[in-house]
Design an enzyme around this catalytic site. Structure first.
Site, PDB file in Angstrom:
ATOM      1  N   SER A 158     -27.019  84.474  -9.059  1.00  0.00           N
ATOM      2  CA  SER A 158     -28.188  85.074  -7.904  1.00  0.00           C
ATOM      3  C   SER A 158     -27.276  85.712  -7.178  1.00  0.00           C
ATOM      4  O   SER A 158     -26.222  86.034  -7.247  1.00  0.00           O
ATOM      5  CB  SER A 158     -29.206  85.271  -8.065  1.00  0.00           C
ATOM      6  OG  SER A 158     -30.210  86.613  -8.516  1.00  0.00           O
ATOM      7  N   ASP A 243     -30.815  90.450 -17.907  1.00  0.00           N
ATOM      8  CA  ASP A 243     -30.853  90.885 -17.326  1.00  0.00           C
ATOM      9  C   ASP A 243     -30.577  92.780 -16.955  1.00  0.00           C
ATOM     10  O   ASP A 243     -30.568  93.441 -18.265  1.00  0.00           O
ATOM     11  CB  ASP A 243     -29.981  90.471 -16.005  1.00  0.00           C
ATOM     12  CG  ASP A 243     -29.523  89.805 -15.067  1.00  0.00           C
ATOM     13  OD1 ASP A 243     -30.447  89.717 -14.314  1.00  0.00           O
ATOM     14  OD2 ASP A 243     -29.401  88.355 -15.533  1.00  0.00           O
ATOM     15  N   HIS A 285     -33.266  86.962 -16.649  1.00  0.00           N
ATOM     16  CA  HIS A 285     -32.445  86.714 -15.125  1.00  0.00           C
ATOM     17  C   HIS A 285     -33.248  84.663 -14.733  1.00  0.00           C
ATOM     18  O   HIS A 285     -33.001  83.975 -14.364  1.00  0.00           O
ATOM     19  CB  HIS A 285     -32.966  87.370 -13.687  1.00  0.00           C
ATOM     20  CG  HIS A 285     -32.170  87.169 -12.735  1.00  0.00           C
ATOM     21  ND1 HIS A 285     -31.029  87.979 -11.953  1.00  0.00           N
ATOM     22  CD2 HIS A 285     -32.539  86.483 -11.169  1.00  0.00           C
ATOM     23  CE1 HIS A 285     -30.623  87.611 -11.183  1.00  0.00           C
ATOM     24  NE2 HIS A 285     -31.703  86.958 -10.391  1.00  0.00           N
TER      25      HIS A 285
HETATM   26  N1  LIG Z   1     -38.725  89.115  -5.842  1.00  0.00           N
HETATM   27  C1  LIG Z   1     -37.679  88.625  -7.163  1.00  0.00           C
HETATM   28  C2  LIG Z   1     -37.395  87.456  -7.148  1.00  0.00           C
HETATM   29  C3  LIG Z   1     -35.938  87.519  -7.433  1.00  0.00           C
HETATM   30  O1  LIG Z   1     -35.114  88.046  -7.393  1.00  0.00           O
HETATM   31  C4  LIG Z   1     -34.888  85.721  -7.726  1.00  0.00           C
HETATM   32  C5  LIG Z   1     -36.304  84.328  -7.720  1.00  0.00           C
HETATM   33  C6  LIG Z   1     -35.551  83.625  -8.051  1.00  0.00           C
HETATM   34  C7  LIG Z   1     -34.150  82.785  -7.861  1.00  0.00           C
HETATM   35  C8  LIG Z   1     -33.251  84.356  -7.317  1.00  0.00           C
HETATM   36  C9  LIG Z   1     -33.928  85.314  -7.612  1.00  0.00           C
HETATM   37  N2  LIG Z   1     -33.023  87.064  -7.058  1.00  0.00           N
HETATM   38  C10 LIG Z   1     -31.098  87.076  -6.644  1.00  0.00           C
HETATM   39  O2  LIG Z   1     -31.541  86.157  -5.719  1.00  0.00           O
HETATM   40  C11 LIG Z   1     -38.353  89.389  -8.640  1.00  0.00           C
HETATM   41  O3  LIG Z   1     -39.460  89.837  -8.661  1.00  0.00           O
HETATM   42  O4  LIG Z   1     -37.421  89.456  -9.218  1.00  0.00           O
END
Ligand SMILES: N[C@@H](CC(=O)c1ccccc1NC=O)C(=O)O
Length: 331
Positions: A158, A243, A285
């Site tokens: 991510s 995703d 994801h």
């Molecule tokens: N606030 C995001 C959380 C999120 O994007 C995320 C959580 C843990 C590890 C990686 C993430 N996304 C990108 O770095 C959600 O609710 O999907």
């Protein structure tokens, strides 16, 4: 031409963008909150297990900053000539830590791969520019400390995939050493940060459009100072089936075999990287990463190293992947 749109249309568009960039809204098995909780629990448990069962050096400083720390987990074999997988955790540059991100440590160290989990200063303490620099310095540190390494494989998830991808553009000369990069494994990443600027993700990041573009690998591939040190350095761009469509678009456009009108000559393939693109079947994801705790996860199969995924695709054995949309990168 002047385009007039109403306030309600604007709020619909921003609402949709917000949803596209909220990965937990796209999960299919658990609800959003439960998924996020499970992700952090699995990460913490995997890290405790790795620290209890593997030889490791924790909180090793790779620089002078308080946040410049890595954890190194070693295979049993006494050698320093291991391959190293350097993992950059995700969390939208504002949450997550190395202390809950040792997902793949046990399965990989058991197979002779040393794993480095990188800490960097998340927002609001750190800026995007600083985080990019920290990941570069941590990679250089690994190279300097283990000059006999059998290759450094950069893996990010991510936001961490974004930071890892920025290493494709790094000018290593100012660091005094070029890391022996042999592969990139970019999982569910974001490569064009512009859309993020107008979402709530940007609240603690304070990115301007200019800053977003400066830190977007998608916009700078033509400026990569050097081609990969090893011309066989593969870049594997992976996205989970569950995703969001925007995350799919980000990965596809970064990889893309042919330039699009949106990003003329700005794709991995058109810039000469040996890139592959894969959609991993039936994972979201978060599952795509927490499955790395399992020895039989497809991304943990290290024979033939580095990326059995590529080998499996080439041999026509797609196994658990969705075969659609794969094209071999041109070189
Ligand atoms: N606030 C995001 C959380 C999120 O994007 C995320 C959580 C843990 C590890 C990686 C993430 N996304 C990108 O770095 C959600 O609710 O999907």
């Amino acid at each position: 031409m002047i385009l007039l749109i109403s306030a309600s249309q604007v709020s619909r568009i921003t609402g949709e963008l917000e949803k596209q960039y909220t990965p937990s809204k796209w999960t299919v098995r658990l609800g959003a909150e439960e998924t996020l909780k499970t992700f952090s629990q699995i990460g913490s448990q995997a890290t405790s297990k790795a620290r209890a069962t593997r030889r490791s050096q924790l909180h090793v400083p790779y620089g002078d900053g308080k946040g410049d720390k890595i954890d190194i987990y070693f295979p049993d074999v006494a050698s320093e000539a291991w391959p190293f997988l350097v993992f950059v955790h995700g969390g939208y540059w504002q949450y997550g830590s190395k202390d809950e991100s040792a997902f793949m440590v046990n399965p990989l160290t058991a197979q002779g791969v040393a794993v480095v989990v990188v800490a960097y200063d998340i927002a609001p303490k750190g800026t995007l520019d600083q985080m990019v620099d920290q990941v570069a310095r941590s990679t250089v540190f690994v190279q300097k400390r283990y000059p006999c390494n059998e290759g450094i494989y950069l893996c990010g998830h991510s936001a961490g995939a974004h930071l890892a991808a920025m290493m494709l553009l790094t000018n290593w000369t100012k660091h005094g050493v070029t890391p022996n990069l042999r592969g990139f494994l970019l999982i569910s990443g974001i490569y064009d940060l512009e859309p993020i600027v107008s979402t709530s993700v940007n609240a603690p990041l304070h990115m301007t459009l200019e800053g977003a573009r400066r830190n977007s690998p998608q916009w700078h591939l033509e400026a990569a100072p050097v081609k990969p040190a090893d011309p066989a350095c593969p870049v594997l761009v992976i996205v989970g089936q569950h995703d969001s469509p925007e995350f799919h678009r980000q990965s596809r456009e970064f990889y893309q075999r042919h330039a699009s009108s949106h990003f003329p000559a700005q794709t991995l393939c058109t810039r000469g990287w040996k890139a592959s693109f894969e959609e991993l079947h039936d994972v979201d994801h978060f599952e795509i990463i927490w499955n790395l705790t399992q020895e039989d996860d497809v991304l943990n199969q290290v024979e033939p190293w580095p990326f059995p995924l590529v080998a499996a695709i080439h041999s026509g054995q797609h196994g658990p992947f969705s075969p659609i949309e794969f094209e071999e990168g041109s070189f």
